[in-house]
Design a protein around this motif. Structure first.
Motif, PDB file in Angstrom:
ATOM      1  N   ALA A  42       6.885  21.131  -3.595  1.00 44.53           N
ATOM      2  CA  ALA A  42       6.964  22.625  -3.083  1.00 44.53           C
ATOM      3  C   ALA A  42       7.573  22.402  -1.790  1.00 44.53           C
ATOM      4  O   ALA A  42       8.221  23.265  -1.321  1.00 44.53           O
ATOM      5  N   LYS A  43       7.495  21.256  -0.914  1.00 38.88           N
ATOM      6  CA  LYS A  43       8.149  21.046   0.484  1.00 38.88           C
ATOM      7  C   LYS A  43       9.510  20.447   0.330  1.00 38.88           C
ATOM      8  O   LYS A  43       9.945  20.013   1.496  1.00 38.88           O
ATOM      9  N   HIS A  44       9.879  20.069  -0.942  1.00 37.90           N
ATOM     10  CA  HIS A  44      11.205  19.349  -1.034  1.00 37.90           C
ATOM     11  C   HIS A  44      11.243  18.080  -0.386  1.00 37.90           C
ATOM     12  O   HIS A  44      12.145  17.472  -0.011  1.00 37.90           O
ATOM     13  N   ASP A  45      10.307  17.339  -0.480  1.00 37.45           N
ATOM     14  CA  ASP A  45      10.010  16.187   0.257  1.00 37.45           C
ATOM     15  C   ASP A  45       9.930  14.980  -0.715  1.00 37.45           C
ATOM     16  O   ASP A  45       9.029  14.586  -1.341  1.00 37.45           O
ATOM     17  N   VAL A  46      11.493  14.728  -1.171  1.00 38.51           N
ATOM     18  CA  VAL A  46      11.632  13.855  -2.387  1.00 38.51           C
ATOM     19  C   VAL A  46      11.342  12.288  -2.050  1.00 38.51           C
ATOM     20  O   VAL A  46      11.216  11.486  -2.884  1.00 38.51           O
ATOM     21  N   ASP A  47      11.552  12.034  -0.854  1.00 39.12           N
ATOM     22  CA  ASP A  47      11.240  10.640  -0.390  1.00 39.12           C
ATOM     23  C   ASP A  47       9.450  10.432  -0.854  1.00 39.12           C
ATOM     24  O   ASP A  47       9.469   9.327  -1.109  1.00 39.12           O
ATOM     25  N   TYR A  48       8.855  11.281  -0.632  1.00 35.35           N
ATOM     26  CA  TYR A  48       7.372  11.073  -0.910  1.00 35.35           C
ATOM     27  C   TYR A  48       7.261  10.986  -2.475  1.00 35.35           C
ATOM     28  O   TYR A  48       6.420  10.063  -2.978  1.00 35.35           O
ATOM     29  N   ILE A  49       7.850  11.741  -3.169  1.00 25.97           N
ATOM     30  CA  ILE A  49       8.091  11.571  -4.702  1.00 25.97           C
ATOM     31  C   ILE A  49       8.660   9.820  -5.114  1.00 25.97           C
ATOM     32  O   ILE A  49       7.784   9.381  -5.953  1.00 25.97           O
ATOM     33  N   LEU A  50       9.573   9.487  -4.303  1.00 29.52           N
ATOM     34  CA  LEU A  50      10.072   8.286  -4.575  1.00 29.52           C
ATOM     35  C   LEU A  50       8.913   7.083  -4.361  1.00 29.52           C
ATOM     36  O   LEU A  50       8.857   6.307  -5.164  1.00 29.52           O
ATOM     37  N   LYS A  51       8.492   7.148  -2.998  1.00 28.67           N
ATOM     38  CA  LYS A  51       7.620   5.962  -2.615  1.00 28.67           C
ATOM     39  C   LYS A  51       6.202   6.043  -3.374  1.00 28.67           C
ATOM     40  O   LYS A  51       5.409   4.936  -3.280  1.00 28.67           O
ATOM     41  N   THR A  52       6.016   7.339  -4.261  1.00 32.32           N
ATOM     42  CA  THR A  52       4.503   7.157  -4.846  1.00 32.32           C
ATOM     43  C   THR A  52       4.834   6.975  -6.182  1.00 32.32           C
ATOM     44  O   THR A  52       3.702   7.113  -6.911  1.00 32.32           O
ATOM     45  N   THR A  53       5.980   6.709  -6.648  1.00 31.06           N
ATOM     46  CA  THR A  53       6.269   6.270  -8.109  1.00 31.06           C
ATOM     47  C   THR A  53       6.043   4.740  -8.231  1.00 31.06           C
ATOM     48  O   THR A  53       6.349   4.058  -7.153  1.00 31.06           O
ATOM     49  N   ALA A  54       5.635   4.106  -9.278  1.00 32.87           N
ATOM     50  CA  ALA A  54       5.484   2.983  -9.563  1.00 32.87           C
ATOM     51  C   ALA A  54       6.683   2.028  -9.141  1.00 32.87           C
ATOM     52  O   ALA A  54       7.640   2.533  -9.020  1.00 32.87           O
ATOM     53  N   VAL A  55       6.067   0.777  -8.415  1.00 26.31           N
ATOM     54  CA  VAL A  55       7.232   0.156  -7.512  1.00 26.31           C
ATOM     55  C   VAL A  55       8.406  -0.222  -8.346  1.00 26.31           C
ATOM     56  O   VAL A  55       9.557  -0.033  -8.003  1.00 26.31           O
ATOM     57  N   GLY A  56       8.011  -0.687  -9.383  1.00 29.11           N
ATOM     58  CA  GLY A  56       9.199  -1.225 -10.477  1.00 29.11           C
ATOM     59  C   GLY A  56       9.831  -0.001 -11.235  1.00 29.11           C
ATOM     60  O   GLY A  56      10.954  -0.428 -11.643  1.00 29.11           O
ATOM     61  N   GLN A  57       9.741   1.121 -10.908  1.00 31.34           N
ATOM     62  CA  GLN A  57      10.337   2.341 -11.350  1.00 31.34           C
ATOM     63  C   GLN A  57      11.189   2.973 -10.293  1.00 31.34           C
ATOM     64  O   GLN A  57      11.938   3.690 -10.736  1.00 31.34           O
ATOM     65  N   GLN A 132      14.875  -0.257 -19.462  1.00 37.81           N
ATOM     66  CA  GLN A 132      14.640  -1.174 -20.611  1.00 37.81           C
ATOM     67  C   GLN A 132      13.672  -2.222 -20.103  1.00 37.81           C
ATOM     68  O   GLN A 132      13.902  -3.141 -19.115  1.00 37.81           O
ATOM     69  N   ILE A 133      12.398  -2.185 -20.423  1.00 37.00           N
ATOM     70  CA  ILE A 133      11.511  -3.184 -20.045  1.00 37.00           C
ATOM     71  C   ILE A 133      11.118  -3.714 -21.257  1.00 37.00           C
ATOM     72  O   ILE A 133      10.513  -3.054 -22.106  1.00 37.00           O
ATOM     73  N   MET A 135       7.927  -6.082 -23.101  1.00 35.98           N
ATOM     74  CA  MET A 135       6.836  -6.129 -23.174  1.00 35.98           C
ATOM     75  C   MET A 135       6.227  -7.597 -22.612  1.00 35.98           C
ATOM     76  O   MET A 135       5.139  -7.551 -22.120  1.00 35.98           O
ATOM     77  N   LYS A 136       7.171  -8.489 -22.414  1.00 34.22           N
ATOM     78  CA  LYS A 136       6.706  -9.658 -22.177  1.00 34.22           C
ATOM     79  C   LYS A 136       7.232  -9.855 -20.270  1.00 34.22           C
ATOM     80  O   LYS A 136       6.772 -10.694 -19.566  1.00 34.22           O
ATOM     81  N   GLN A 137       7.975  -8.609 -20.035  1.00 38.54           N
ATOM     82  CA  GLN A 137       8.359  -8.749 -18.612  1.00 38.54           C
ATOM     83  C   GLN A 137       7.037  -8.429 -17.580  1.00 38.54           C
ATOM     84  O   GLN A 137       5.858  -7.816 -18.095  1.00 38.54           O
ATOM     85  N   ASN A 138       7.025  -8.855 -16.341  1.00 37.41           N
ATOM     86  CA  ASN A 138       5.990  -8.453 -15.734  1.00 37.41           C
ATOM     87  C   ASN A 138       5.940  -6.926 -15.146  1.00 37.41           C
ATOM     88  O   ASN A 138       7.026  -6.130 -15.327  1.00 37.41           O
ATOM     89  N   CYS A 139       4.748  -6.268 -15.024  1.00 34.46           N
ATOM     90  CA  CYS A 139       4.777  -4.944 -15.101  1.00 34.46           C
ATOM     91  C   CYS A 139       5.337  -4.183 -14.124  1.00 34.46           C
ATOM     92  O   CYS A 139       5.503  -4.636 -12.730  1.00 34.46           O
ATOM     93  N   ILE A 140       5.683  -3.036 -14.268  1.00 38.30           N
ATOM     94  CA  ILE A 140       6.346  -2.107 -13.316  1.00 38.30           C
ATOM     95  C   ILE A 140       5.565  -1.836 -12.165  1.00 38.30           C
ATOM     96  O   ILE A 140       6.005  -1.330 -11.109  1.00 38.30           O
ATOM     97  N   CYS A 141       4.104  -1.985 -12.139  1.00 32.35           N
ATOM     98  CA  CYS A 141       3.404  -1.500 -11.088  1.00 32.35           C
ATOM     99  C   CYS A 141       3.218  -2.573 -10.122  1.00 32.35           C
ATOM    100  O   CYS A 141       2.652  -2.263  -8.949  1.00 32.35           O
ATOM    101  N   CYS A 151       0.553  -1.551 -17.867  1.00 32.98           N
ATOM    102  CA  CYS A 151       0.907   0.094 -17.931  1.00 32.98           C
ATOM    103  C   CYS A 151       1.865   0.273 -19.105  1.00 32.98           C
ATOM    104  O   CYS A 151       2.212   1.511 -19.323  1.00 32.98           O
ATOM    105  N   ALA A 152       2.065  -0.546 -20.016  1.00 34.13           N
ATOM    106  CA  ALA A 152       3.051  -0.245 -21.275  1.00 34.13           C
ATOM    107  C   ALA A 152       2.561   0.899 -21.968  1.00 34.13           C
ATOM    108  O   ALA A 152       3.268   1.610 -22.446  1.00 34.13           O
ATOM    109  N   GLN A 153       1.212   1.042 -22.377  1.00 33.83           N
ATOM    110  CA  GLN A 153       0.589   2.280 -23.028  1.00 33.83           C
ATOM    111  C   GLN A 153       0.391   3.638 -22.248  1.00 33.83           C
ATOM    112  O   GLN A 153       0.494   4.571 -22.934  1.00 33.83           O
TER     113      GLN A 153
END
Ligand code: ZN
Ligand code: ZN
Length: 155
Positions: A42-57, A132-133, A135-141, A151-153
């Motif tokens: 709502a505030k167009h604060d997309v940096d916050y959207i970015l930094k609150t998404t799983a680190v590996g994503q 593309q991740i 199943m054997k890779q380290n998790c995105i989180c 987190c795969a499920q």
């Protein structure tokens, strides 16, 4: 709605989601993170959207599309249907309805979002990233577990 009201609907912005957006405090629950992300749209604060998404994503996010989505809609109201803070040790989910106006008509975005807690912080697990991740890779989180066992499920 007054200028001072928080977009997420819980109170005054400066007491509600602003301290999270400013980095002065962290979300204490998956629901609080979800609310603060809605307010960030709502505030167009997309940096916050970015930094609150799983680190590996984060590097896989389409920031142009996110800015577009935030700005092309008028964010009217958030309705949290239900929150489950503990699906397991470090995952939660929140069902919500985001009411918005797309310029032509009122719309409702109904979603069940999943969140992961890593080092005492909550992050959103984005099911839409084009990544593309295996199943054997380290998790995105960042947990250090295999993706399959973490987190795969939820994505
Ligand atoms: Zn708020
Ligand atoms: Zn994980």
């Amino acid at each position: 709605m007054s200028e001072l009201a928080c977009p997420c609907g819980l109170g005054l912005y400066h007491q509600c989601c602003a301290p999270l957006h400013l980095g002065n405090t962290q979300a204490q629950s998956a629901e609080q993170l979800m609310r603060s992300r809605y307010s960030a749209f709502a505030k167009h604060d997309v940096d916050y959207i970015l930094k609150t998404t799983a680190v590996g994503q984060q590097s896989a996010l389409d920031m142009t599309a996110i800015v577009d989505w935030a700005k092309s809609n008028q964010w009217l109201q958030l309705e949290v249907v239900q929150a489950n803070e503990k699906i397991d040790k470090n995952h939660g989910k929140v069902e919500f309805k985001a009411h918005y106006h797309d310029g032509k008509q009122a719309q409702i975005h109904h979603e069940v979002s999943h969140f992961v807690k890593f080092q005492q912080q909550w992050y959103f697990l984005d099911p839409t990233t084009d990544q593309q991740i295996t199943m054997k890779q380290n998790c995105i989180c960042g947990s250090g577990k295999k993706f399959k066992q973490c987190c795969a499920q939820f994505v």
